[in-house]
Design a protein around this motif. Structure first.
Motif, PDB file in Angstrom:
ATOM      1  N   ILE A  24       2.197  10.914   3.398  1.00  0.00           N
ATOM      2  CA  ILE A  24       2.462   9.471   3.543  1.00  0.00           C
ATOM      3  C   ILE A  24       3.733   9.321   4.367  1.00  0.00           C
ATOM      4  CG2 ILE A  24       3.638   9.377   1.266  1.00  0.00           C
ATOM      5  CD1 ILE A  24       1.637   6.448   2.400  1.00  0.00           C
ATOM      6  N   THR A  25       3.637   8.576   5.444  1.00  0.00           N
ATOM      7  CA  THR A  25       4.799   8.372   6.316  1.00  0.00           C
ATOM      8  C   THR A  25       5.032   6.869   6.488  1.00  0.00           C
ATOM      9  OG1 THR A  25       3.524   8.196   8.339  1.00  0.00           O
ATOM     10  CG2 THR A  25       4.155  10.414   7.651  1.00  0.00           C
ATOM     11  N   PRO A  26       6.203   6.501   7.007  1.00  0.00           N
ATOM     12  CA  PRO A  26       6.449   5.076   7.241  1.00  0.00           C
ATOM     13  C   PRO A  26       5.458   4.467   8.234  1.00  0.00           C
ATOM     14  CG  PRO A  26       8.499   6.299   7.338  1.00  0.00           C
ATOM     15  CD  PRO A  26       7.408   7.311   7.278  1.00  0.00           C
ATOM     16  N   GLY A  27       4.830   5.328   9.050  1.00  0.00           N
ATOM     17  CA  GLY A  27       3.839   4.829  10.018  1.00  0.00           C
ATOM     18  C   GLY A  27       2.725   4.039   9.362  1.00  0.00           C
ATOM     19  N   ARG A  28       2.432   4.326   8.099  1.00  0.00           N
ATOM     20  CA  ARG A  28       1.384   3.620   7.367  1.00  0.00           C
ATOM     21  C   ARG A  28       1.781   2.184   7.036  1.00  0.00           C
ATOM     22  NH1 ARG A  28      -3.117   3.435   7.768  1.00  0.00           N
ATOM     23  NH2 ARG A  28      -4.073   5.391   8.259  1.00  0.00           N
ATOM     24  N   MET A  29       3.078   1.881   7.126  1.00  0.00           N
ATOM     25  CA  MET A  29       3.498   0.536   6.707  1.00  0.00           C
ATOM     26  C   MET A  29       4.078  -0.269   7.863  1.00  0.00           C
ATOM     27  SD  MET A  29       7.150   0.858   4.822  1.00  0.00           S
ATOM     28  CE  MET A  29       6.984   2.143   3.630  1.00  0.00           C
ATOM     29  N   ASP A  30       3.900   0.198   9.088  1.00  0.00           N
ATOM     30  CA  ASP A  30       4.450  -0.617  10.186  1.00  0.00           C
ATOM     31  C   ASP A  30       3.632  -1.902  10.343  1.00  0.00           C
ATOM     32  OD1 ASP A  30       2.205   0.230  11.390  1.00  0.00           O
ATOM     33  OD2 ASP A  30       3.156   1.210  13.096  1.00  0.00           O
ATOM     34  N   PHE A  47       0.849  -1.192   0.000  1.00  0.00           N
ATOM     35  CA  PHE A  47       0.000   0.000   0.000  1.00  0.00           C
ATOM     36  C   PHE A  47       0.886   1.244   0.000  1.00  0.00           C
ATOM     37  CE2 PHE A  47      -2.372   3.262   2.334  1.00  0.00           C
ATOM     38  CZ  PHE A  47      -3.630   3.204   1.776  1.00  0.00           C
ATOM     39  N   CYS A  48       1.900   1.235   0.851  1.00  0.00           N
ATOM     40  CA  CYS A  48       2.787   2.390   0.968  1.00  0.00           C
ATOM     41  C   CYS A  48       3.683   2.543  -0.259  1.00  0.00           C
ATOM     42  CB  CYS A  48       3.638   2.280   2.214  1.00  0.00           C
ATOM     43  SG  CYS A  48       2.700   2.721   3.663  1.00  0.00           S
ATOM     44  N   LEU A  49       4.062   1.443  -0.869  1.00  0.00           N
ATOM     45  CA  LEU A  49       4.869   1.560  -2.084  1.00  0.00           C
ATOM     46  C   LEU A  49       4.113   2.364  -3.135  1.00  0.00           C
ATOM     47  CD1 LEU A  49       6.592  -1.917  -2.580  1.00  0.00           C
ATOM     48  CD2 LEU A  49       7.620   0.255  -1.929  1.00  0.00           C
ATOM     49  N   GLY A  50       2.831   1.997  -3.328  1.00  0.00           N
ATOM     50  CA  GLY A  50       1.989   2.762  -4.248  1.00  0.00           C
ATOM     51  C   GLY A  50       1.872   4.198  -3.783  1.00  0.00           C
ATOM     52  N   GLY A  51       1.685   4.358  -2.486  1.00  0.00           N
ATOM     53  CA  GLY A  51       1.525   5.692  -1.907  1.00  0.00           C
ATOM     54  C   GLY A  51       2.766   6.552  -2.083  1.00  0.00           C
TER      55      GLY A  51
END
Lengths: 251, 373
Positions: B269-275, B71-75
């Motif tokens: 978009i921050t890394p927090g979205r992918m923890d 999800f974050c990669l796309g983001g």
């Protein structure tokens, strides 16, 4: 020669599960393999279908060496396996179980764009009738009785249209009537396919053993012969059926 | 059976009408704020990612715990594009965070994101390629069940830590933010926000239809077969690796689409979205909504996020307890999730009606006999 096995051996944790010098099967031959528990019968089938890799030896199937191949490659070459514990797709309907099994292109894209044809449907229905499952086609396979699951698995294997069918204890958990029906089914299949059947039930063996019976003991081939020969062989009686010999006397 | 189908169709229609007509109409009439609209737009993105989880977990039985990473990669791909545009708009050469980190020229992997179309394609391609590589090694080694969950979780954590670092040149802890425009349109204009809402909803519908097609095809049946009895699939001459890989990549692409649509709506978009927590939460949406049902994944994602917004504003401390309680209840009593529960209630009601009709008929018959006598 459909299948030729030379000097096949496998050991599990120091126990020699199988040590087979020679085994061969003609095209369209039905062979029954019997032997006491732990004789290596299922292990033999595991090697033939790619589930287990042998420690040494060669298995030639239609002039291809199949040792070292994956189960998918072996299935593609034309060996189908029915397991001792019925292994079907419990969450899918009986119909879908059979559709998935049937011989066709099985890569991802062919599956994604697969279209059901009337001809294909007829093929599945014909098979369902052959194994007596025509009335439960829309039921989930998990809801079938044990005997019906056994038949479904046989249907799955046959629909792959293999040259060699490996059938592990097809009559386990079946009533006498069902067992007899299964025997008829196997004899019918042997008209078009090579079949190896593992079985314990001597009545059933007598019904289906139209040519040779192989006896495995402690991973080794003890003898091969007709049902009558095997039944009357003293060594078989001694090591397989025990001194009491109860089961043979009944037959 | 027929009735159940038609009522489910009706529910779908109502769902689409509500979000495509009623909610935007409410906004134009001044009842619904643009923030609410935007919030739902983001929920739709989560629902798209949840559809991917349902394909992988619900249908194929692979417990993947790194969906939030895809999800974050796309983001991030979309975020990089938006940030470059915003930087150019301000007449600067480099995004502010790079200047602070003494980076003097744009890193090579930022270059392609100058254009909108390349950024769009990359936000699909990057998750797909990463998922392919991960999936190939994991599935090739026949890693299954809980080990799959652990490995993907570890991977999600590793990637999270990687993205946290300033050396990764992706904004570190602060992530990417301060976006201004998308295709020249002001991201903060209400009209654009509503537009993005519609795009997200359209994508959700499209993703649902595509997943429906996938699940209904023979390919989908094989996925379920892998879930139920993987060895048998192999002995039936299907290359399980290819199928798992295909569905894993498809799910990653769905997550990528979702992330790409999420970023312009959220503005950050921050890394927090992918923890790890984010990925686990995504699994929970699907479990709570109804695993193994596409509608369940959508309902789960929307419902849980809705509830999250409610609860965090009412009693911020209690949210995790509520989510945990719901999850435990689902696992213990409703393993088919909210959707399964709904169906159970409807079924019980239908049975009751059928019963009462039967009884009425019986008493009627009885009465007739009685009168004859």
């Amino acid at each position: 020669m459909l299948l030729e096995v030379n000097d096949l051996a496998v050991a599990f944790g120091g126990v020699q599960a199988l040590d087979l010098e020679y085994f061969s099967l003609e095209d369209k031959e039905l062979r029954v393999v019997i032997g006491p528990n732990g004789a290596g019968k299922s292990t033999f089938m595991d090697i033939l279908c790619g589930k287990t890799q042998p420690d040494r030896g060669t298995v030639r199937f239609r002039e291809h060496s199949i040792t070292g191949l994956t189960e998918v490659q072996i299935a593609e070459l034309g060996i189908g396996r029915k397991f001792q514990q019925p292994s079907v797709f419990p969450g899918l309907t009986v119909f879908d179980n059979m559709v998935l099994a049937a011989r066709m292109k099985k890569d991802v894209f062919s599956s994604l764009f697969f279209k059901m044809t009337g001809e294909f449907k007829d093929k599945v229905h014909a098979m369902a009738e052959r194994v007596g499952l025509e009335n439960v086609l829309q039921q989930p396979a998990g809801a079938l009785s044990h005997g019906q699951k056994q038949w479904l698995e046989i249907a799955i294997v046959v629909l792959q249209d293999p040259q060699l069918l490996l059938i592990d204890e097809p009559a386990a958990g079946m009533s006498d009537r069902e067992t007899e029906k299964t025997g008829e089914l196997l004899l019918g299949l042997a008209e078009q396919h090579g079949v190896i059947v593992i079985e314990h039930d001597m009545h059933f063996v007598k019904q289906i053993a139209n040519r040779l019976v192989s006896v495995l003991v402690n991973g080794k081939l003890l003898m091969e012969g007709s049902f009558e020969e095997v039944r009357n062989d003293q060594r078989v009686i001694d090591c397989y059926l025990g001194r009491a010999n109860a089961q043979l006397e009944k037959v | 059976m027929l009735k159940a189908k038609s009522s489910s169709k009706l529910a779908t229609l109502l769902f689409v009408l509500f979000f495509a007509v009623a909610l935007p109409a409410g906004h134009w009439l001044g009842i619904v704020s643009v923030n609410t609209i935007s919030l739902w737009g983001r929920y739709f993105c989560f629902a798209i990612a949840a559809l991917g989880i349902d394909l992988v977990w619900g249908y194929t039985g692979i417990m993947s715990m790194c969906q939030a990473f895809f999800f974050c990669l796309g983001g991030y791909c979309m975020g990089m594009h938006l940030l470059l545009k915003a930087t150019a708009l301000q007449g600067q050469e480099l995004p502010a965070f790079m200047v602070w980190n003494n980076i003097t020229e744009l890193p090579f992997f930022w270059q392609p994101f100058n254009g909108f179309v390349p950024a769009l394609l990359l936000s699909l391609l990057v998750p797909a390629v990463v998922a392919f590589v991960i999936g190939y090694f994991v599935f090739k080694s026949r890693i299954k069940g809980v080990y799959m969950a652990i490995i993907t979780q570890a991977l999600a954590l590793a990637m999270y830590l990687l993205f946290l670092r300033n050396e990764t040149k992706l904004g570190g802890t602060n992530g990417l933010t301060n976006f201004k425009t998308l295709l020249g349109l002001d991201l903060y204009a209400p009209g654009v926000k509503v537009g993005l809402y519609f795009v997200a909803f359209g994508m959700l519908c499209l993703a649902y239809v595509a997943c429906r097609k996938i699940v209904g095809s023979k390919f989908g049946k094989i996925l379920q077969a892998i879930r139920d009895s993987e060895p048998r699939v192999g002995y039936t001459a299907y290359r399980v690796l290819h199928y798992k890989l295909a569905v894993f990549v498809a799910a990653a692409v769905l997550a990528g689409v979702a992330g790409m649509l999420y970023v312009p709506q959220t503005g950050i978009i921050t890394p927090g979205r992918m923890d790890v927590k984010a990925s686990v939460e995504m699994l929970m949406w699907v479990a709570l909504g109804g695993r193994g049902r596409l509608k369940g994944a959508i309902i789960g994602a929307l419902l849980v996020n809705c509830l999250y917004s409610f609860c965090t504003s009412l009693f911020p401390e209690g949210w995790l307890f509520i989510l945990g309680l719901l999850y435990v209840l689902t696992v213990l009593y409703f393993d088919k999730g909210f959707l399964g529960l709904l169906e159970l209630l409807f079924k019980a009601k239908r049975l009751k009606i059928a019963e009462s009709i039967k009884q009425k008929a019986k008493s009627h018959q009885g009465g007739y006999k009685y009168s004859r006598q």
